[in-house]
Design a protein around this motif. Structure first.
Motif, short mmCIF file in Angstrom:
data_model
loop_
_atom_site.label_atom_id
_atom_site.label_comp_id
_atom_site.label_asym_id
_atom_site.label_seq_id
_atom_site.Cartn_x
_atom_site.Cartn_y
_atom_site.Cartn_z
N TRP A 225 74.22 37.05 4.90
CA TRP A 225 75.13 36.12 5.56
C TRP A 225 75.69 36.77 6.81
O TRP A 225 76.34 37.80 6.74
N ILE B 143 76.39 33.13 -2.33
CA ILE B 143 76.27 34.24 -1.39
C ILE B 143 75.74 35.51 -2.08
O ILE B 143 75.46 36.50 -1.42
N ARG C 186 73.24 31.67 7.39
CA ARG C 186 72.50 32.30 6.31
C ARG C 186 71.24 32.93 6.88
O ARG C 186 70.51 32.31 7.66
N CYS D 96 78.87 31.31 11.63
CA CYS D 96 78.34 31.98 10.46
C CYS D 96 76.98 31.36 10.16
O CYS D 96 76.71 30.21 10.54
#
Length: 121
Positions: A36, A29, A99, A97
Motif C-alpha cells: 500500500w 491490507i 494498492r 494512496c
C-alpha cells in the motif's frame, strides 16, 4: 471491488506534520502479494512515489524525502496512514494512496480519490 477512501487536512502550516489516512474496503491490507503506497503530484510535476507499507507491515521510502516520511497501519480498521513531518510549501501537492500489486511486474491497480494538501502560513 476494492475502494480506497482518503481523509486528512487540506491546509497545513510550514514546519508541521501532515497526516493522511487511507481506509480500504474490498480487500485486507494484510493480504499477501499486495502493498500500500503513498504517491503525490505537485503542481506542474509528475507523480512522485513517497513510500509503501507491505502486507506484513514492513515499510520502504523514497530516499529523496529523507527521514521526513513514515507510514503506519491499523489492521483492525483496515487503514494505513502517511505522516510527513517538517513540511514546507514545496510539499504542496495532491496526495494519493494506492494498492500495489507486488508481482513480477508491480503496478498500482487501485487508487484513492486524491487529497489536495496546501502548505501555507
Amino acid at each position: 471491488q476494492v475502494q480506497l477512501q482518503q481523509s486528512g487536512p487540506g491546509l497545513v502550516k510550514p514546519s508541521q506534520t501532515v497526516s493522511l489516512t487511507c481506509t480500504v474496503s474490498g480487500d485486507s491490507i494484510a493480504t499477501q502479494g499486495y502493498a500500500w503506497s503513498w504517491i503525490r503530484q505537485a503542481p506542474g510535476k509528475g507523480l512522485e512515489w513517497m513510500g509503501v507499507i507491505d502486507f506484513d507491515g514492513d515499510s520502504y521510502f523514497n530516499t529523496v524525502l529523507g527521514s521526513r516520511t513514515s507510514i503506519t497501519r491499523d489492521t483492525s480498521k483496515n487503514q494505513f496512514s502517511l505522516h510527513l513531518s517538517s513540511v514546507t510549501p514545496d510539499d504542496t501537492a495532491v496526495y494519493y494512496c494506492a494498492r500495489l500489486y507486488s508481482g513480477d511486474i508491480p503496478f498500482h491497480d487501485y487508487w484513492g480519490q486524491g487529497t489536495q494538501v496546501t502548505v501555507s502560513s
